[in-house]
Design a protein around this motif. Structure first.
Motif, PDB file in Angstrom:
ATOM      1  N   MET A 157       3.366  77.444 -19.016  1.00 54.61           N
ATOM      2  CA  MET A 157       4.006  77.156 -17.724  1.00 54.61           C
ATOM      3  C   MET A 157       5.309  77.959 -17.630  1.00 54.61           C
ATOM      4  O   MET A 157       5.617  78.542 -16.601  1.00 54.61           O
ATOM      5  CB  MET A 157       4.300  75.664 -17.623  1.00 54.61           C
ATOM      6  CG  MET A 157       4.990  75.289 -16.316  1.00 54.61           C
ATOM      7  SD  MET A 157       5.515  73.556 -16.351  1.00 54.61           S
ATOM      8  CE  MET A 157       6.980  73.642 -15.326  1.00 54.61           C
ATOM      9  N   PRO A 159       6.522  81.127 -19.361  1.00 56.62           N
ATOM     10  CA  PRO A 159       6.097  82.166 -20.312  1.00 56.62           C
ATOM     11  C   PRO A 159       7.246  82.531 -21.243  1.00 56.62           C
ATOM     12  O   PRO A 159       8.418  82.332 -20.922  1.00 56.62           O
ATOM     13  CB  PRO A 159       5.758  83.358 -19.403  1.00 56.62           C
ATOM     14  CG  PRO A 159       5.708  82.835 -18.007  1.00 56.62           C
ATOM     15  CD  PRO A 159       6.563  81.623 -17.970  1.00 56.62           C
ATOM     16  N   THR A 213      12.415  80.382 -26.987  1.00 56.70           N
ATOM     17  CA  THR A 213      13.615  81.212 -26.839  1.00 56.70           C
ATOM     18  C   THR A 213      14.767  80.335 -26.363  1.00 56.70           C
ATOM     19  O   THR A 213      14.570  79.495 -25.484  1.00 56.70           O
ATOM     20  CB  THR A 213      13.380  82.326 -25.801  1.00 56.70           C
ATOM     21  OG1 THR A 213      12.237  83.084 -26.192  1.00 56.70           O
ATOM     22  CG2 THR A 213      14.596  83.240 -25.679  1.00 56.70           C
ATOM     23  N   PHE A 214      15.929  80.526 -26.927  1.00 53.71           N
ATOM     24  CA  PHE A 214      17.160  79.880 -26.439  1.00 53.71           C
ATOM     25  C   PHE A 214      18.179  80.989 -26.184  1.00 53.71           C
ATOM     26  O   PHE A 214      18.423  81.815 -27.054  1.00 53.71           O
ATOM     27  CB  PHE A 214      17.712  78.903 -27.493  1.00 53.71           C
ATOM     28  CG  PHE A 214      16.848  77.695 -27.717  1.00 53.71           C
ATOM     29  CD1 PHE A 214      17.128  76.492 -27.085  1.00 53.71           C
ATOM     30  CD2 PHE A 214      15.744  77.767 -28.551  1.00 53.71           C
ATOM     31  CE1 PHE A 214      16.328  75.376 -27.297  1.00 53.71           C
ATOM     32  CE2 PHE A 214      14.939  76.655 -28.767  1.00 53.71           C
ATOM     33  CZ  PHE A 214      15.237  75.450 -28.140  1.00 53.71           C
ATOM     34  N   ALA A 303      17.275  70.122 -29.349  1.00 48.15           N
ATOM     35  CA  ALA A 303      16.090  70.308 -28.496  1.00 48.15           C
ATOM     36  C   ALA A 303      14.905  70.780 -29.326  1.00 48.15           C
ATOM     37  O   ALA A 303      13.769  70.312 -29.153  1.00 48.15           O
ATOM     38  CB  ALA A 303      16.397  71.310 -27.384  1.00 48.15           C
ATOM     39  N   MET A 307      11.307  68.765 -29.830  1.00 49.77           N
ATOM     40  CA  MET A 307       9.999  69.369 -29.567  1.00 49.77           C
ATOM     41  C   MET A 307       9.099  69.315 -30.797  1.00 49.77           C
ATOM     42  O   MET A 307       7.905  69.042 -30.689  1.00 49.77           O
ATOM     43  CB  MET A 307      10.175  70.815 -29.101  1.00 49.77           C
ATOM     44  CG  MET A 307      10.718  70.905 -27.684  1.00 49.77           C
ATOM     45  SD  MET A 307      10.645  72.591 -27.043  1.00 49.77           S
ATOM     46  CE  MET A 307      11.939  73.377 -28.002  1.00 49.77           C
TER      47      MET A 307
ATOM     48  N   VAL B 257      11.099  71.844 -13.304  1.00 52.19           N
ATOM     49  CA  VAL B 257      10.972  72.193 -14.729  1.00 52.19           C
ATOM     50  C   VAL B 257      11.520  71.085 -15.619  1.00 52.19           C
ATOM     51  O   VAL B 257      10.886  70.683 -16.598  1.00 52.19           O
ATOM     52  CB  VAL B 257      11.679  73.537 -15.032  1.00 52.19           C
ATOM     53  CG1 VAL B 257      11.862  73.734 -16.535  1.00 52.19           C
ATOM     54  CG2 VAL B 257      10.891  74.694 -14.435  1.00 52.19           C
ATOM     55  N   SER B 260       9.219  68.338 -16.441  1.00 53.36           N
ATOM     56  CA  SER B 260       7.947  68.711 -17.072  1.00 53.36           C
ATOM     57  C   SER B 260       8.081  68.636 -18.587  1.00 53.36           C
ATOM     58  O   SER B 260       9.178  68.503 -19.125  1.00 53.36           O
ATOM     59  CB  SER B 260       7.564  70.130 -16.670  1.00 53.36           C
ATOM     60  OG  SER B 260       8.417  71.058 -17.315  1.00 53.36           O
ATOM     61  N   ALA B 262       7.718  71.056 -20.619  1.00 56.45           N
ATOM     62  CA  ALA B 262       8.455  72.254 -21.045  1.00 56.45           C
ATOM     63  C   ALA B 262       9.963  72.064 -20.889  1.00 56.45           C
ATOM     64  O   ALA B 262      10.754  72.715 -21.577  1.00 56.45           O
ATOM     65  CB  ALA B 262       7.994  73.469 -20.250  1.00 56.45           C
ATOM     66  N   GLN B 264      11.708  69.691 -21.838  1.00 52.63           N
ATOM     67  CA  GLN B 264      12.288  69.086 -23.049  1.00 52.63           C
ATOM     68  C   GLN B 264      13.044  70.081 -23.905  1.00 52.63           C
ATOM     69  O   GLN B 264      13.871  69.692 -24.725  1.00 52.63           O
ATOM     70  CB  GLN B 264      11.171  68.489 -23.901  1.00 52.63           C
ATOM     71  CG  GLN B 264      10.626  67.190 -23.365  1.00 52.63           C
ATOM     72  CD  GLN B 264      10.029  66.384 -24.492  1.00 52.63           C
ATOM     73  OE1 GLN B 264       9.437  66.947 -25.407  1.00 52.63           O
ATOM     74  NE2 GLN B 264      10.201  65.077 -24.448  1.00 52.63           N
ATOM     75  N   ALA B 265      12.729  71.364 -23.734  1.00 50.86           N
ATOM     76  CA  ALA B 265      13.411  72.387 -24.533  1.00 50.86           C
ATOM     77  C   ALA B 265      14.879  72.493 -24.145  1.00 50.86           C
ATOM     78  O   ALA B 265      15.666  73.092 -24.869  1.00 50.86           O
ATOM     79  CB  ALA B 265      12.722  73.732 -24.356  1.00 50.86           C
ATOM     80  N   GLY B 266      15.233  71.913 -22.995  1.00 51.53           N
ATOM     81  CA  GLY B 266      16.638  71.940 -22.588  1.00 51.53           C
ATOM     82  C   GLY B 266      16.983  73.220 -21.865  1.00 51.53           C
ATOM     83  O   GLY B 266      16.264  74.221 -21.924  1.00 51.53           O
ATOM     84  N   VAL B 267      18.106  73.176 -21.192  1.00 50.10           N
ATOM     85  CA  VAL B 267      18.449  74.234 -20.250  1.00 50.10           C
ATOM     86  C   VAL B 267      18.750  75.559 -20.958  1.00 50.10           C
ATOM     87  O   VAL B 267      18.508  76.623 -20.387  1.00 50.10           O
ATOM     88  CB  VAL B 267      19.624  73.754 -19.358  1.00 50.10           C
ATOM     89  CG1 VAL B 267      20.934  73.718 -20.117  1.00 50.10           C
ATOM     90  CG2 VAL B 267      19.743  74.595 -18.111  1.00 50.10           C
ATOM     91  N   SER B 269      17.104  76.866 -23.154  1.00 50.23           N
ATOM     92  CA  SER B 269      15.806  77.511 -23.336  1.00 50.23           C
ATOM     93  C   SER B 269      15.108  77.789 -22.007  1.00 50.23           C
ATOM     94  O   SER B 269      14.610  78.887 -21.771  1.00 50.23           O
ATOM     95  CB  SER B 269      14.916  76.618 -24.210  1.00 50.23           C
ATOM     96  OG  SER B 269      13.641  77.187 -24.352  1.00 50.23           O
ATOM     97  N   ILE B 271      16.117  78.315 -19.009  1.00 47.91           N
ATOM     98  CA  ILE B 271      16.656  79.378 -18.144  1.00 47.91           C
ATOM     99  C   ILE B 271      16.004  80.730 -18.429  1.00 47.91           C
ATOM    100  O   ILE B 271      15.891  81.552 -17.530  1.00 47.91           O
ATOM    101  CB  ILE B 271      18.195  79.540 -18.268  1.00 47.91           C
ATOM    102  CG1 ILE B 271      18.638  79.638 -19.732  1.00 47.91           C
ATOM    103  CG2 ILE B 271      18.917  78.407 -17.567  1.00 47.91           C
ATOM    104  CD1 ILE B 271      20.135  79.954 -19.905  1.00 47.91           C
ATOM    105  N   SER B 273      13.041  81.419 -18.681  1.00 49.82           N
ATOM    106  CA  SER B 273      11.829  81.599 -17.863  1.00 49.82           C
ATOM    107  C   SER B 273      12.148  82.284 -16.538  1.00 49.82           C
ATOM    108  O   SER B 273      11.260  82.844 -15.898  1.00 49.82           O
ATOM    109  CB  SER B 273      11.140  80.254 -17.616  1.00 49.82           C
ATOM    110  OG  SER B 273      11.995  79.369 -16.910  1.00 49.82           O
TER     111      SER B 273
END
Lengths: 366, 366
Positions: A157, A159, A213-214, A303, A307, B257, B260, B262, B264-267, B269, B271, B273
């Motif tokens: 969702m 990428p 990615t962070f 985070a 996950m 987002v 969702s 996804a 959960q990865a936090g902002v 991460s 961003i 996308s």
């Protein structure tokens, strides 16, 4: 004419006779180049001259990252092509003239849309061996073949992409103790954009299963340089840097925010405390910088941990690749968040490029 | 001489007789100034001339925010003092000469450490009435009293502060339907730094119980202007802006987002996308900008919602104050996250300044 090697000296030409047995290949000279390996990213180009066992004989670091080339932003394709040729010549032209036919491999943003040749991404999950078997061939104006390493994409969702880090991952796996070949590994590559790569291993199969990615490093720079948070940090800039202990405390304080109740507000909210802890006299300017660094890394690790728990995975081994000071920061935060053993791996890039060239069959004598 | 009001007209001076009974005060002229109210922030200074019922008779917006003054960054206290005097004169000097003795109230960063006079913060939780009862007095070089509104601080593990928003909160509460005086209210003030203020009401008691800050607006600007995310946005800048529908879709996509899996990865991460949805051709440059805006606001609202749930509070009423376009964005996201009724309140600043002056006893005739 006598068989031998000619050297030009100040006293004339010196010819050294070379003696070797027939039907046996000539043993490689101790400093013979077996691979020219390029780590060609956005901001820099590092060229490695590697010997018979992949050891580094020579290293050059050039400010020729793909976004640093003179024509990078011009949109002039011919000029950009000439820039790539010139940077390549500067990086290893003399090495190739000294030992023609030496294979060349390159990884990183050089294979991106803004690079020398766009190399399609390979899709994750992927068996790690597939990467080395999928190099793309580029030839420069002299016909010199250059083998480009593909980047990776995870089509989800949201990428995710990487270019260059896949090579470091290969290098880390190459450095792993083979006794632990059944365990999953988590590889962290902190930097401007941190990558966290999940490796699943079962017997001979080694799969790159997932990555995240962070943008932690770039967000830290943007917040420090271009928001009100940076204004408070300047207050400490003139001071002596003798208070390393206070800086360390501020970093730890920041790192633990994400696991506290207040951390639930998320990073868009918690970063404001960098300013308010300055306003209330708790942190000086230097302390605010350390605090924000710890706070952002803490949010990243929290985070990541959430996950991994969601996926039911707790890696028994965490390997880090990156700049030493940054790896030390991440190691500290990983320990604070109860991750297990953390190991920092050096020379992952050159190891990875060597391993990929080996898999690709570029190393005839290896 | 005849008692009357003189009007200069093109045909000469017209004198209208004024008849009033003795022993009664003269009724106020319809345009008489009852309060000069200053909203003096970091980047701008807005001066309101308010009439007998708090209605705005005249408004001036000046680029004289406290960080915009010529001597703001100089460290020269005397020069800065002179800048404040000059800005004040420009804002309302003529109003005061026309109607000497008119009370003056000012809110915002003018009362901060970098302002004209530092006014101590009041501590949250606090009864809202206390704010108007706690103004600080400053006199300019002509002896003109200026009543400064205190900011608020919440001393928690992560301290929180506001200056100026407390006045808007008072204005919102003033605009509230008194029939609902038993319900809790959530007041949102989106902007560079969004504030979310929890109001608890029981009978006559109205308490400002807690507030949170999100740096969403400033983070959006820093990410768009100073990271790789902004580079992708530029691709759409030359295009026609006829595709509002696509922009709206991108905004919604971003807003969802955070809720969702996804997200959960936090902002830090998610961003990223913004870039990868550009790389994969899903979003054009303009779309990336809208997507990032939605994504950040979505993370803000999701975190707010999680905190409210944790506290066992689901506000029945959400009131928004701010720039109209931004309030529309927040309203859309609040609805997507199943918040109840959302209402946008206009003129909260001038209403708040009026109400605070009233509480402070500055309005003799009101």
């Amino acid at each position: 004419m006598a068989a031998g090697i000619k050297y030009a000296t100040s006293r004339g030409t010196l010819i050294l006779p070379v003696i070797f047995k027939t039907n046996q290949p000539m043993p490689p000279a101790p400093h013979q180049t077996h691979l020219i390996a390029l780590d060609w990213g956005t901001s820099s180009l590092r060229a490695y001259r590697l010997g018979a066992h992949g050891q580094t004989l020579e290293l050059r670091a050039l400010p020729c990252g793909i976004m640093q080339l003179p024509a990078a932003a011009s949109g002039d394709k011919a000029a950009l092509e000439a820039d790539f040729e010139a940077a390549f010549e500067q990086a290893c032209g003399d090495w190739l003239r000294a030992e023609p036919g030496t294979p060349v491999i390159a990884a990183g943003m050089v294979g991106s849309r803004q690079g020398w040749l766009e190399v399609p991404y390979l899709e994750v999950p992927i068996a790690v061996d597939r990467i080395g078997a999928s190099l793309s061939l580029l030839r420069n104006r002299h016909g010199q073949p250059i083998h480009l390493v593909p980047g990776l994409i995870e089509n989800a969702m949201l990428p995710n992409v990487m270019r260059g880090e896949e090579t470091q991952v290969v290098g880390v796996l190459n450095a792993l103790n083979q006794d632990t070949a059944e365990t999953d590994v988590l590889i962290g590559l902190p930097g401007t954009h941190s990558k966290w790569v999940q490796i699943r291993r079962a017997g001979k199969l080694c799969q790159l299963a997932h990555f995240d990615t962070f943008m932690t490093g770039e967000v830290f720079a943007a917040l420090s340089g271009h928001t009100i948070l940076g204004r408070g940090m300047q207050a400490g800039e003139g001071k002596d840097k003798d208070d390393a202990g206070a800086g360390q405390q501020a970093f730890e304080r920041g790192a633990l925010v994400a696991r506290s109740a207040a951390g639930q507000a998320g990073v868009l909210s918690t970063i404001f405390s960098t300013r308010t802890l300055g306003l209330t006299g708790v942190l000086d300017g230097a302390g605010q910088r350390e605090y924000l660094s710890g706070l952002l890394i803490g949010h990243e690790i929290a985070a990541l941990q959430a996950m991994l728990r969601e996926q039911g995975r707790q890696p028994s081994q965490v390997m880090l690749v990156g700049e030493a000071g940054l790896c030390a920061r991440y190691t500290q935060v990983l320990r604070a968040y109860d991750f297990g053993a953390v190991e920092v791996v050096a020379q992952a890039t050159e190891r990875g490029l060597w391993q990929l060239a080996l898999t690709a069959g570029l190393l005839k004598h290896a």
